[in-house]
Write an enzyme that holds these catalytic residues in place. Structure first.
Site, PDB file in Angstrom:
ATOM      1  N   SER A  65       9.382 -13.408 -25.199  1.00  0.00           N
ATOM      2  CA  SER A  65       8.002 -12.780 -24.910  1.00  0.00           C
ATOM      3  C   SER A  65       8.215 -11.319 -24.078  1.00  0.00           C
ATOM      4  O   SER A  65       9.237 -11.134 -23.586  1.00  0.00           O
ATOM      5  CB  SER A  65       7.693 -13.665 -23.730  1.00  0.00           C
ATOM      6  OG  SER A  65       7.440 -15.190 -24.156  1.00  0.00           O
TER       7      SER A  65
HETATM    8  N1  SAH Z   1      10.685 -18.328 -23.019  1.00  0.00           N
HETATM    9  C1  SAH Z   1      11.280 -17.727 -24.236  1.00  0.00           C
HETATM   10  C2  SAH Z   1       9.977 -18.169 -25.497  1.00  0.00           C
HETATM   11  C3  SAH Z   1      10.550 -18.502 -26.559  1.00  0.00           C
HETATM   12  S1  SAH Z   1       9.374 -18.671 -27.529  1.00  0.00           S
HETATM   13  C4  SAH Z   1      11.942 -16.478 -24.387  1.00  0.00           C
HETATM   14  O1  SAH Z   1      11.419 -15.613 -23.259  1.00  0.00           O
HETATM   15  O2  SAH Z   1      12.749 -16.313 -25.136  1.00  0.00           O
HETATM   16  C5  SAH Z   1       8.834 -20.247 -27.495  1.00  0.00           C
HETATM   17  C6  SAH Z   1       9.906 -21.528 -27.857  1.00  0.00           C
HETATM   18  O3  SAH Z   1       9.057 -22.421 -27.510  1.00  0.00           O
HETATM   19  C7  SAH Z   1      10.446 -21.415 -29.060  1.00  0.00           C
HETATM   20  O4  SAH Z   1      12.048 -21.339 -28.716  1.00  0.00           O
HETATM   21  C8  SAH Z   1      10.038 -22.863 -29.671  1.00  0.00           C
HETATM   22  O5  SAH Z   1      11.288 -23.261 -30.498  1.00  0.00           O
HETATM   23  C9  SAH Z   1       9.957 -23.539 -28.496  1.00  0.00           C
HETATM   24  N2  SAH Z   1       9.110 -24.789 -28.529  1.00  0.00           N
HETATM   25  C10 SAH Z   1       7.935 -25.074 -29.185  1.00  0.00           C
HETATM   26  N3  SAH Z   1       7.510 -26.094 -29.175  1.00  0.00           N
HETATM   27  C11 SAH Z   1       8.377 -27.037 -28.201  1.00  0.00           C
HETATM   28  C12 SAH Z   1       8.443 -28.219 -27.697  1.00  0.00           C
HETATM   29  N4  SAH Z   1       7.557 -29.036 -28.001  1.00  0.00           N
HETATM   30  N5  SAH Z   1       9.455 -28.400 -26.939  1.00  0.00           N
HETATM   31  C13 SAH Z   1      10.139 -27.519 -26.546  1.00  0.00           C
HETATM   32  N6  SAH Z   1      10.464 -26.430 -26.935  1.00  0.00           N
HETATM   33  C14 SAH Z   1       9.236 -25.925 -27.895  1.00  0.00           C
END
Ligand code: SAH
Length: 217
Positions: A65
């Site tokens: 993000s």
């Molecule tokens: N906070 C992270 C953002 C990653 S993007 C950062 O700053 O790097 C969002 C993430 O949510 C992705 O890696 C995706 O695989 C995960 N995601 C999506 N659905 C999910 C679920 N049901 N349970 C766990 N993770 C999930």
């Protein structure tokens, strides 16, 4: 060759130009954003862009993000230092590190195992010892360790997953992007006397929250 102190300067600039002018005022949040080496959470070729005002790809069609969104969501959790925090969507682990700086224990859940393993390694190398990891569908929460003082979801949901509301402690805060697949509103939920109070923190755009209480694949 970019030196560590250049990254430190880039973080300072990020705080001064992207965070403070947009209303990030919590000194603990600002200190964590100044401290955590965001460039180590992206692949080497992208390190020079790590402190810019936008998200970056981290593989598997996911993104780290934008710094401002990380700060905004973290500030909304109102962390003082003794909380147990549930994070759904570990991704790169950057947000996890910020939470680990500001709370007692972080429980982080990611559905894509290679991302989880990479984040685990990065966070271990940085010396964090107050984080528990799980490869799982985070829309179900993490029942064994509930209730949580704070819950953060970093993927966009069609609606707030009921298990997360159930696993939020009395007085706890939950921050989650809710809306359509292409844009969402950042929603802050507070549980007071068993009731749910919702506040809109503004528009945002996240990748899909995929799971039983999220989008279908
Ligand atoms: N906070 C992270 C953002 C990653 S993007 C950062 O700053 O790097 C969002 C993430 O949510 C992705 O890696 C995706 O695989 C995960 N995601 C999506 N659905 C999910 C679920 N049901 N349970 C766990 N993770 C999930």
């Amino acid at each position: 060759m970019v030196q560590n102190h250049d990254y430190k300067q880039a973080r300072e600039r990020m705080v001064k130009t992207q965070l403070i002018p947009r209303g990030i005022t919590d000194p603990r949040v600002l200190a964590a954003m100044r401290k955590v080496p965001r460039h180590l959470f992206v692949e080497e070729a992208l390190r020079g862009e790590a402190y810019n005002d936008h998200p970056l790809p981290i593989g598997h069609k996911q993104t780290i993000s934008q710094p401002y969104i990380v700060a905004l969501m973290t500030q909304a959790l109102e962390l003082k230092g003794d909380e147990h925090v549930l994070e759904i969507g570990t991704g790169s682990g950057y947000q996890t590190a910020i939470l680990a700086e500001l709370s007692e224990k972080v429980y982080t859940v990611e559905r894509i195992r290679p991302l989880l393993e990479k984040a685990r390694k990065t966070l271990w190398e940085l010396g964090y010892t107050n984080i528990l990891f799980k490869a799982f569908d985070g829309t179900l929460g993490w029942k064994e360790y509930a209730p949580f003082d704070a819950i953060i979801v970093t993927a966009g949901a069609p609606k707030i997953p009921q298990p997360l509301l159930d696993q939020l402690a009395e007085g706890g805060r939950l921050v989650i992007p809710v809306g359509g697949r292409f844009s969402q509103d950042l929603v802050k939920v507070t549980k007071k006397n068993g009731h749910i109070i919702q506040k809109d923190l503004g528009g945002c755009r996240f990748v899909d929250l995929v799971g039983v209480h999220g989008w279908k694949e």
